[in-house]
Scaffold this active site. Structure first.
Site, PDB file in Angstrom:
ATOM      1  N   ASP A  16       3.717   1.233  13.757  1.00 32.77           N
ATOM      2  CA  ASP A  16       2.751   0.148  13.785  1.00 32.77           C
ATOM      3  C   ASP A  16       3.539  -0.902  14.476  1.00 32.77           C
ATOM      4  O   ASP A  16       3.082  -1.733  14.985  1.00 32.77           O
ATOM      5  CB  ASP A  16       2.330  -0.352  12.175  1.00 32.77           C
ATOM      6  CG  ASP A  16       1.290   0.809  11.751  1.00 32.77           C
ATOM      7  OD1 ASP A  16       0.668   1.282  12.459  1.00 32.77           O
ATOM      8  OD2 ASP A  16       1.249   0.666  10.577  1.00 32.77           O
TER       9      ASP A  16
ATOM     10  N   ASP B 235       0.902  -1.361  -0.106  1.00 38.71           N
ATOM     11  CA  ASP B 235      -0.093  -0.041   0.112  1.00 38.71           C
ATOM     12  C   ASP B 235       0.865   1.178   0.023  1.00 38.71           C
ATOM     13  O   ASP B 235       0.494   2.254  -0.635  1.00 38.71           O
ATOM     14  CB  ASP B 235      -0.933   0.141   1.197  1.00 38.71           C
ATOM     15  CG  ASP B 235      -0.590  -0.195   2.282  1.00 38.71           C
ATOM     16  OD1 ASP B 235       0.709  -0.776   2.560  1.00 38.71           O
ATOM     17  OD2 ASP B 235      -1.140  -0.630   3.534  1.00 38.71           O
TER      18      ASP B 235
END
Length: 810
Positions: free
Chosen positions: A498, A66
């Site tokens: 993350d 992505d």
């Protein structure tokens, strides 16, 4: 003649040495060394949105991401090769792949649809005739969203197998588009219905290789599958497709209703026998899906069959303590050698128990084996996972960070398995492929990595396949913080988006995560200049620890173990998504913490608003108490410590230079003009790791300023045209007492050095050479960090290609 020992000889030798040194200094300039670029290995670190295999060429696999572009598998080197590192910072939005298309008749042809976000007009098609070694780039007349909702679906882009230069693209907001010249120009298929369905648009396009002119298109709405049999002149909704929810699928309709009136087609695969397999969900994904199913359409008889894995057709049976909606389905792949052998994967059963499952069928979906359950050791309580020992490359190299240290969940996908000893089987497993050249070789992507097996057929005997990590070469993390201590076992400390942070003694091997508290983002790092084994870090946590502040911690052993601060500073708590910046003095005793932070990547992290209630808080007791300073009354991200002199902190904020000599309790303010600085909003002070009071400031278009007296007098050391958006220092050249300077920006107003890039100076800013080149731009460099122990080395932090270390070639 042999030299004699005596005063005259000594003076003569001294004069010669002095003369030589003078000549060396006079001639000193930055040497233009060649560089090599390698990743600081995480292996994965982000969402794999698609894995695409060429139907006939062995080992020709591509992985799309992505925010990190596309990779090609290199079987000879046993790693993925990044294909998009040439993308510049100005084109950062192109470092995300919306869709990949392969020419079934020409394995060398590759098409990439590039563009991360719909709020950017910058999208393009990358077209290659050599499997991604080189590309022609054509601007796209519509937007793309590689990091938007629905990025898990696809493929949106497809090559017409009967016309090699013809491509069809299902867009998000411009309907169905066709190119007849290899993606150079596009026209709209005006008669196609549902052009802008659901704000997400068209999910997938499939050509029927058995029938020229027949194309199936899946749109993100209930009843959204359409077919043309005349190359797009006319369209009809595929008859009989599911448009309402099957009551058997609505597990808990009273407690949780689907988000759509009927199933939405997520992915489709057309098998060689004419069976169109389709996965469904009630939302675009990859998150927020609660219901779904799997159906097959017989394109000959026009019959639809519900083949969703459930209690009466799968083994082992679904986990009986499951108390939440079963999630949807997305990932799917059909064996090219057997059209009735396929795998499907559920979506968004997280947080469990009964996490997402991969299912295998040999009879077209009449019955299924739950691969995830069969791969999980008994006694997991429904939390499907791999033994942590399987989290390793095929050669045995461990990828230990995938344990997430079994820390408390921080509220997001990808949280650690609650079962110690297991790593989750996966989440967001929307990319899955049965290798067309080896039906036992299956790969699936997750939100963090790629798993693979070479013996999926073990499932047929109700046994676990042997799993391993096949993500080597993929580096998709977002760098948020970098630090390189001047001593100790670790050359690099990292903070990532993350996935917490890591310490590296060996840059080429995956490392464990920092220990608890596990931070979902690690935004700030620092080390004590005279005691580099003392490290501090800060980042959002999301877990409400009762025994301390989960957003910041310190280590006294180089990052092996950590202790939470006793309390957080005022204004920072469990719900804080941006923890600010943190700095520690040279002795490791005084710590300052500011709630303001810099947004290196505006699309990925925001600036915590600054307040005028207090300056950066200071503690001398590891967070038992926090004191508001005098003299500096704003929370600023531009604060750092002297690396040599204890109790000394610096800040350049809002056109004022601040100096503290009492551990951050008070600051003396100097207006920029008084000390020789230009009017400027602020910058992070970069302190010499070997000399007290020596500091550099990178001031954008104003260039670089330098002081050797704690900021009481500054001198501009760069000439016209030098732009320093980022600045760091590293080990000096041989025989030099000066550190090396690195910048992200420009080193001249014209010529080769005027290109945006990473530059190095060995003579304190007088001369510069470029470190990177046009092939190594990585979508822009957000942060850089020199290494105090390795001359010429600089670490490059990116926003989707992980961390790169650039070394001078031997």
């Amino acid at each position: 003649m042999r030299a004699k020992n005596g005063p005259g000889s000594w003076l003569a030798l001294t004069a010669i040495a002095t003369s030589l040194n003078t000549l060396a200094l006079a001639a000193a300039k930055t040497i233009n060394h060649s560089y090599e670029f390698n990743p600081v290995v995480v292996s994965g670190g982000g969402y794999i949105t698609g894995i695409i295999a060429h139907p006939t060429e062995k080992n020709l696999l591509y992985a799309r991401t992505d925010i990190g572009g596309t990779y090609r598998w290199n079987a000879d080197e046993d790693k993925w090769i990044p294909l998009n590192d040439f993308i510049s910072g100005a084109d950062e939005n192109l470092l995300g792949t919306e869709s990949v298309a392969l020419d079934p008749n020409d394995p060398d042809r590759l098409y990439l649809a590039q563009g991360r976000y719909l709020n950017s007009e910058n999208s393009a098609f990358f077209v290659s005739q050599d499997r991604g070694a080189t590309f022609d780039v054509y601007p796209a007349p519509f937007k793309m969203g590689a990091n938007e909702l629905g990025r898990n679906n696809g493929e949106r882009l497809a090559v017409n197998p009967f016309k090699t230069d013809e491509l069809w693209m299902g867009t998000r907001d411009a309907g169905l588009m066709v190119s007849e010249d290899g993606a150079q120009t596009w026209r709209n298929v005006s008669g196609f219905p549902q052009a802008n369905a659901n704000g997400i648009g068209i999910y997938w396009v499939i050509f029927d290789p058995r029938s020229e002119g027949t194309v199936y298109v899946g749109v993100g709405v209930p009843g959204g599958i359409y077919v043309t049999r005349d190359s797009g002149e006319s369209w009809e909704a595929v008859p009989g497709q599911p448009v309402e929810w099957d009551e058997d699928i609505l597990v808990f309709p009273a407690e949780s209703q689907p988000q759509s009136t009927g199933p939405q087609p997520m992915k489709g695969v057309l098998a060689e026998n004419g069976a169109l397999y389709v996965t469904y969900a009630d939302a675009p994904g990859p998150y927020g899906v609660t219901y779904g199913g799997v159906y097959v359409y017989n394109t000959t008889s026009s019959a639809w069959t519900n083949i969703t894995p459930k209690t009466n057709n799968s083994f082992p049976a679904p986990f009986d303590n499951q108390t939440f909606p079963a999630g949807g389905f997305c990932g799917i792949s059909v064996d090219s050698k057997n059209p009735e052998r396929l795998v499907v994967v559920s979506l968004d059963r997280d947080p469990g128990p009964a996490l997402d499952s991969m299912y295998l069928s040999h009879d077209g979906g009449k019955s299924w084996k739950d691969v995830s359950q069969l791969s999980t050791p008994s006694g997991s309580g429904g939390y499907w996972g791999h033994p942590i020992e399987e989290a390793a490359f095929k050669d045995g190299t461990a990828v230990p960070w995938l344990s997430f240290n079994w820390g408390p969940q921080w509220g997001g996908y990808g949280a650690p398995s609650p079962v110690r000893g297991l790593t989750k089987f996966g989440w967001w497993m929307t990319a899955v492929v049965i290798d067309p050249s080896d039906s036992d070789h299956v790969l699936y992507g997750t939100g963090a990595t790629i798993w693979a097996t070479d013996n999926l057929s073990k499932v047929d005997k109700n046994q676990s396949p042997g799993w391993y990590i096949q993500a080597q070469g993929i580096e998709e993390s977002v760098a948020l913080a970098l630090a390189s201590p001047n001593g100790g076992d670790s050359h690099l400390l990292t903070g990532l988006g993350d996935i917490n942070g890591y310490r590296y003694g060996d840059l080429d091997v995956p490392q464990p995560m920092f220990d608890l508290p596990v931070l979902s983002n690690l935004n700030a790092l620092d080390w004590a200049g005279q005691k580099p084994e003392i490290i501090i870090r800060a980042g959002p946590c999301g877990h409400n620890y009762t025994d301390g502040c989960g957003l910041a911690a310190y280590s006294a052993d180089g990052g092996s173990s950590w202790t939470k601060f006793a309390t957080c500073i005022p204004g920072i708590n469990t719900s804080s998504s941006n923890p600010g910046v943190i700095a520690i003095d040279a002795s490791g005793k005084d710590i300052v913490w500011s709630s303001a932070m810099t947004a290196y990547w505006p699309t990925l992290q925001a600036i915590t608003p600054r307040t005028n209630q207090s300056g950066p808080y200071v503690t001398t007791d590891l967070g038992q108490t926090w004191v508001s300073p005098t003299g500096l009354n704003v929370q600023t991200p531009n604060i750092s410590a002297d690396r040599v002199q204890p109790r000394t902190f610096y800040s350049f904020t809002d056109g004022t230079w601040y100096l503290s000599r009492d551990g951050g309790l008070s600051y003396r303010a100097y207006k920029a003009k008084e000390v020789g600085l230009p009017a400027y909003s602020g910058a992070l002070p970069i302190a010499n790791f070997n000399r007290a009071g020596e500091i550099w400031l990178g001031l954008g278009d104003h260039g670089i300023y330098h002081t050797r007296n704690f900021g009481k007098k500054w001198t501009k050391i760069t000439g016209r045209g030098v732009t320093a958006r980022q600045l760091t220092i590293g080990a000096g050249a041989r025989r030099s007492s000066e550190p090396t300077l690195f910048i992200v920006g420009k080193a001249a107003s014209h010529g080769a050095l005027s290109k945006d890039g990473v530059y190095r100076s060995d003579d304190n800013g007088k001369t510069w050479v470029r470190v990177n080149d046009e092939k190594h731009q990585y979508g822009g460099i957000a942060m850089i960090q020199g290494d105090p122990r390795v001359y010429g080395r600089v670490y490059l932090g990116t926003g989707g290609r992980g961390i790169i270390y650039a070394d001078i070639k031997e």
